[in-house]
Design a protein around this motif. Structure first.
Motif, PDB file in Angstrom:
ATOM      1  N   GLN A 215      33.679  31.037  35.058  1.00 49.50           N
ATOM      2  CA  GLN A 215      33.186  32.689  35.568  1.00 49.50           C
ATOM      3  C   GLN A 215      34.255  33.778  34.831  1.00 49.50           C
ATOM      4  OE1 GLN A 215      33.373  32.088  39.342  1.00 49.50           O
ATOM      5  NE2 GLN A 215      35.556  32.312  40.220  1.00 49.50           N
ATOM      6  N   LEU A 216      35.861  32.919  35.356  1.00 48.72           N
ATOM      7  CA  LEU A 216      37.234  33.513  34.284  1.00 48.72           C
ATOM      8  C   LEU A 216      36.828  34.149  32.200  1.00 48.72           C
ATOM      9  CD1 LEU A 216      40.042  34.458  35.577  1.00 48.72           C
ATOM     10  CD2 LEU A 216      40.483  32.382  34.330  1.00 48.72           C
ATOM     11  N   GLU A 217      36.109  32.858  32.611  1.00 45.56           N
ATOM     12  CA  GLU A 217      35.840  33.147  30.321  1.00 45.56           C
ATOM     13  C   GLU A 217      34.811  34.618  30.594  1.00 45.56           C
ATOM     14  OE1 GLU A 217      33.875  30.817  26.743  1.00 45.56           O
ATOM     15  OE2 GLU A 217      33.681  30.051  28.650  1.00 45.56           O
ATOM     16  N   GLU A 218      34.415  34.852  31.319  1.00 44.39           N
ATOM     17  CA  GLU A 218      33.422  35.993  30.902  1.00 44.39           C
ATOM     18  C   GLU A 218      34.444  37.053  31.189  1.00 44.39           C
ATOM     19  OE1 GLU A 218      29.785  37.365  34.089  1.00 44.39           O
ATOM     20  OE2 GLU A 218      30.086  35.232  34.428  1.00 44.39           O
ATOM     21  N   ARG A 219      35.321  37.172  32.813  1.00 48.36           N
ATOM     22  CA  ARG A 219      36.052  38.545  32.631  1.00 48.36           C
ATOM     23  C   ARG A 219      36.999  38.642  31.588  1.00 48.36           C
ATOM     24  NH1 ARG A 219      38.559  39.726  38.339  1.00 48.36           N
ATOM     25  NH2 ARG A 219      38.525  41.132  36.865  1.00 48.36           N
ATOM     26  N   PHE A 220      37.056  37.483  30.765  1.00 43.96           N
ATOM     27  CA  PHE A 220      37.831  37.897  29.848  1.00 43.96           C
ATOM     28  C   PHE A 220      37.538  38.186  28.316  1.00 43.96           C
ATOM     29  CE2 PHE A 220      41.527  36.138  31.691  1.00 43.96           C
ATOM     30  CZ  PHE A 220      42.858  36.200  32.233  1.00 43.96           C
ATOM     31  N   VAL A 221      36.002  38.080  28.594  1.00 43.31           N
ATOM     32  CA  VAL A 221      35.657  37.364  26.993  1.00 43.31           C
ATOM     33  C   VAL A 221      34.620  38.950  27.079  1.00 43.31           C
ATOM     34  CG1 VAL A 221      33.657  37.112  25.634  1.00 43.31           C
ATOM     35  CG2 VAL A 221      34.479  35.133  26.482  1.00 43.31           C
ATOM     36  N   GLY A 222      34.775  39.494  28.595  1.00 41.89           N
ATOM     37  CA  GLY A 222      33.468  40.518  28.101  1.00 41.89           C
ATOM     38  C   GLY A 222      35.309  41.905  28.704  1.00 41.89           C
TER      39      GLY A 222
END
Length: 711
Positions: A206-213
C-alpha cells in the motif's frame, strides 16, 4: 618477466566463531579499489567477497610468497562506497559479528551466486524508462500541523521524531519530505535518494502504491523500488542494482533495506519506529532503526522517525530541554495530535470480565455493539494476538496436554486442517481421536485463538443481517490465512471494498492499514502481557492497543455521514490497570512518563545498556556451564570495562528447549554503553577459548545480542 601480483584484502562470509579473521588476503593481477565485488576461492568453494580497506596499504606480494588468486571481478557493478563500508563495519563491531557476515548478508542473495559473465548479461538488459520532468507532482493540501512539521524538518538537521496520532497524516509528511529532497537535487552529483522503511512486509504494497502514484509521473516507473524478503531473488537483485546505480530514487523496504547501497542518500524515514520487527532476531541481531540514525549522521542524511506510540528510547531521546535538563534529548520532537478531517479518536470502553459469565468470549455489550454496526453497514475489527484454534488440547481424565515432543511448548490446535502444530519448530501431527496417554475420548481445546473467534462469531451473528438483507460476513487475517502468494493483498482488498463486516486477526491487522469503514475495534484477551516478566511488555501492549484503536474512524466524512462514534473495546479482568487507564484517554505522554520513571528507578534502558549471551547445547547443564565458565574467565582476566558491567547468572530461556536444543542465556548490564562495548569486544576470544574446552563438548552455538528487545 611477469609483474608481481598485488595483495587485496577481502571480506567474505566465513562460519560463525570459526576463528578466521575478518579479512582474507588474495593475489590480484591489478590493484582493486575498496568496495569492488570479487569472486574468490574459499576452501573447495568459490564465493563472493568485497575488497575492503586494510590497515596497511595494499601492495605487492613479497618475494617467494604464494597466495590464492582472485577468481573474477564483477566489473559491471561500481565499487560499494566508503559510507556503505563504514556502516557495515560499525554494525559488525557494535553487534559483535564478523565483518564479512554482515557485509555479505547485506547484499542480494542472487548476487552471491552470479559469475562475472552472468552478471554482465543481466546488466545488458534494457533500463526502465524515465519519467517526464515537466510533470508536476499532484500534492494534497497539508493541514497546519503537517505544514509545521514539514517546515521544521526542512529547516533543521534532526534526527526528528514525528509523534503523530493515528490518522494524523504522517505518510503525507513523509511524501512531502521525499519530494523536497528530490526536487532540490541540482543534478551536479549522484542523484538524490531517499530510504523509507516499514516494519513488516505486508505494509509495503500500500505504501508503494502511494509513492509510485505520486512520483512515477515525474521521475519514471523505476524511480520507486522495494526491498524485502518477500520478493524473489531476481526481484531483489534488480531493486538493489537500481538503488546502487542511482536509477532508483526512492527505496521502500523492511529492516534489511537499511543496508541498501544508496550513494545519493539524503533522507531516511522509519515509519512505526517503535515496532520490534526492526530488530533482527537471527544472525547479526541489529536494530535497523538505530542503524538508520547512525547512517544518517555519517552520510549527512536527515532521519525522520514516525509513530503514534514511539519507543521509550526514542521518546526519551527527544525530550525537550528543562531547567533540570538544559540540553534535553538528541532528537527533535514534532507533534501532530489531530486526525485528518477533524476526526475523533476512538472512545475507549472497558468491560470488566469478572462480571461476565464464566467462559464468556464476547461480552453481551460488545456483541450488541458489533451487531449494531453490521446492521448499519459498518465494519468491526477483533484483535487476538494468538493464531490457531486453541493454544493446547487437554485430556479431562488424565490431564494430558498436546506438548511438542521436541520443544518445551505446547502444540497448537488448528481446527481448519485438524492438526496439532508447534509454532516453534514446526512439528505437525494429526489431531488424535483419543487421548494418547489414557485412551479417553474426552479431549478438549483449552484457550482461544483466531480460528475459534472466527467460528464463534459466525455462530453468534448467524441471524444478523446487513442493510441489504444479506448475512453478516466474517473474515480472518493471520499468518495461517496469508501463506499463499497474493493472499494478504486479496484479503485486504475485500476489507477495503466493504465485502467484510467483521475482521478477526492478529497484530498484523492492527498497524499501518488505512481501513476507511471500520468504526469498532475490540481487544478480547489483552491481559496476558500485563504481568509478564519482560519489562517491555506493558510498552508493547500499549503500542499494540493504541495502533489497533487507530484503525477505527479514520475517514471523518464517513463517520459524520454514519452519525456514529468510533469505539475501542477492551475486555479485561483488570480494567483499572494503568495501561488501560492511559489508553482510555489516549495519553501516550502520561504513559511514557510513568514507564520512564519506573525504568529510571530500576536502572533499566534507556537509563542503562544491556546485552544477552545465549548458549544452545544438547543439555541445559552444558549450556549454563559454558556461560558460567566464560563469566569466571572474564572476571579472572579482568577484561576491560568489566568493573562497570554487571554479569547476571545464566538461566534457561522461557521456552528453554526448541527442536531438541536446550537454550540458556545470561544478561549483562552497564550504565556505560562504551564500557559494555569494550567488555564484549574483549570477551569474544575468551568465549571462543572457553568453547574449545572438553567439558563444553555438547555446546552447539553461542551468540551475543546487543540491546535485546526481549529477555
Amino acid at each position: 618477466m611477469p609483474a608481481r601480483p598485488f595483495i587485496v584484502h577481502v571480506a567474505l562470509q566465513t562460519p560463525s566463531h570459526s576463528g578466521v579473521g575478518d579479512l582474507l588476503s588474495y593475489a590480484s593481477e591489478r590493484p582493486l579499489a575498496p568496495g569492488t565485488l570479487v569472486r574468490v576461492p574459499l576452501g573447495a568453494r568459490e564465493v563472493l567477497g568485497v575488497v575492503w580497506d586494510a590497515d596497511e596499504a595494499t601492495g605487492e606480494l613479497p618475494e617467494g610468497a604464494t597466495m590464492r588468486a582472485i577468481a573474477g571481478v564483477l566489473d559491471g557493478v561500481a565499487p560499494l562506497d566508503l559510507p556503505w563500508r563504514r556502516l557495515v563495519a560499525f554494525a559488525a563491531r557494535y553487534y559483535q559479528r564478523a565483518l564479512g557476515e554482515v557485509a555479505l548478508a547485506a547484499l542480494p542473495p542472487q548476487l552471491r551466486d552470479l559469475k562475472p559473465e552472468q552478471l554482465a548479461r543481466r546488466l545488458r538488459r534494457p533500463a526502465t524508462a524515465v519519467g517526464d520532468n515537466s510533470n508536476a507532482i499532484q500534492n494534497i493540501a497539508l493541514t497546519a500541523e503537517q505544514e509545521s512539521a514539514r517546515a521544521r524538518i526542512a529547516a533543521g538537521k534532526g534526527p526528528f521524531l514525528l509523534f503523530g496520532s493515528t490518522g494524523s497524516g504522517k505518510t503525507e509528511v513523509y511524501l512531502r519530505c521525499v519530494q523536497e529532497i528530490l526536487e532540490a537535487d541540482k543534478g551536479d552529483g549522484f542523484p538524490a535518494q531517499a530510504l523509507v522503511m516499514v516494519p513488516e512486509i505486508n505494509l509495503t504494497p500500500q505504501l508503494e502504491e502511494r509513492f509510485v502514484g505520486r512520483f512515477a509521473p515525474r521521475f519514471g516507473p523505476g524511480a520507486v523500488v522495494s526491498l524485502h524478503s518477500g520478493m524473489t531473488n531476481p526481484q531483489r537483485l534488480k531493486s538493489w542494482l537500481a538503488a546502487h546505480c542511482g536509477s532508483a530514487r526512492i527505496v521502500l523496504g523492511t529492516r534489511m533495506a537499511v543496508f541498501a547501497s544508496l550513494p545519493g542518500l539524503q533522507l531516511i524515514v522509519v515509519d512505526e519506529e517503535h515496532d520490534p520487527s526492526y530488530k533482527q532476531q537471527e544472525g547479526a541481531r541489529y536494530s535497523a532503526r538505530d542503524l538508520a540514525i547512525w547512517r544518517g549522521r555519517e552520510q549527512g542524511a536527515k532521519v525522520l522517525l514516525g509513530s503514534a506510540t514511539p519507543s521509550l528510547e526514542s521518546w526519551h531521546a527527544s525530550r525537550p530541554p528543562t531547567p533540570e535538563d538544559p540540553e534535553g534529548g538528541r532528537y527533535v520532537r514534532l507533534h501532530m495530535p489531530s486526525r485528518i478531517g477533524a476526526g475523533a479518536l476512538a472512545r475507549v470502553r472497558r468491560v470488566n470480565m469478572n462480571q461476565q459469565p464464566r467462559r464468556t468470549v464476547f461480552s453481551a455489550p460488545l456483541l450488541q455493539a458489533i451487531t449494531e454496526r453490521v446492521a448499519r453497514g459498518e465494519q468491526s475489527m477483533i484483535l487476538l494476538n494468538r493464531r490457531g484454534y486453541a493454544p493446547v488440547l487437554h485430556c479431562v481424565d488424565c490431564g494430558w496436554k498436546s506438548d511438542c515432543p521436541h520443544c518445551s511448548a505446547h502444540q497448537v490446535f488448528h481446527k481448519t486442517d485438524r492438526t496439532l502444530r508447534c509454532h516453534h519448530c514446526g512439528f505437525t501431527v494429526r489431531v488424535p481421536h483419543h487421548c494418547p496417554s489414557c485412551g479417553s475420548p474426552d479431549i478438549h481445546p483449552m484457550g482461544r485463538g483466531t480460528e475459534q473467534l472466527e467460528e464463534q462469531l459466525g455462530a453468534l451473528l448467524r441471524n444478523v443481517q446487513r442493510p441489504a438483507g444479506e448475512p453478516a460476513r466474517i473474515a480472518r487475517i493471520d499468518a495461517d490465512t496469508t501463506k499463499a502468494k497474493g493472499a494478504l493483498e486479496a484479503q485486504l482488498a475485500q476489507v477495503h471494498s466493504g465485502e467484510v463486516d467483521v475482521l478477526v486477526g492478529t497484530q498484523m491487522i492492527a498497524k499501518g492499514h488505512d481501513f476507511r469503514r471500520i468504526t469498532l475495534v475490540a481487544a478480547v484477551q489483552p491481559d496476558g502481557a500485563l504481568f509478564s516478566s519482560d519489562f517491555r511488555a506493558p510498552e508493547r501492549l500499549f503500542a499494540l492497543l493504541m495502533q489497533a484503536a487507530g484503525r477505527a474512524g479514520r475517514d471523518a466524512a464517513y463517520m459524520a455521514a454514519q452519525g456514529t462514534q468510533c469505539e475501542m473495546w477492551v475486555q479485561s479482568f483488570h480494567p483499572q490497570h494503568a495501561v488501560f487507564e492511559a489508553l482510555r484517554t489516549h495519553d501516550y505522554p502520561a504513559f511514557a512518563a510513568q514507564q520512564l520513571k519506573e525504568r529510571e528507578e530500576a536502572a533499566m534502558p534507556p537509563f542503562s545498556y544491556q546485552a544477552l549471551v545465549r548458549a544452545d547445547a544438547r543439555t541445559q547443564e552444558v549450556a549454563q556451564g559454558f556461560l558460567s565458565a566464560a563469566t569466571a574467565a572474564a572476571h579472572a582476566a579482568g577484561l576491560p570495562g568489566i568493573d562497570l558491567v554487571t554479569l547476571f547468572p545464566p538461566v534457561p530461556l522461557t521456552i528453554q528447549r526448541v527442536a531438541n536444543v536446550e537454550r540458556a542465556q545470561m544478561l549483562m548490564e552497564s550504565p556505560s554503553r562504551a564500557a559494555l562495548q569494550r567488555f564484549l569486544a574483549a570477551w569474544q576470544p575468551v568465549l571462543q577459548t572457553t568453547r574449545s574446552q572438553p567439558e563444553h563438548k555438547g555446546l552447539i552455538r553461542w551468540l551475543v545480542d546487543v540491546d535485546p528487545l526481549s529477555i
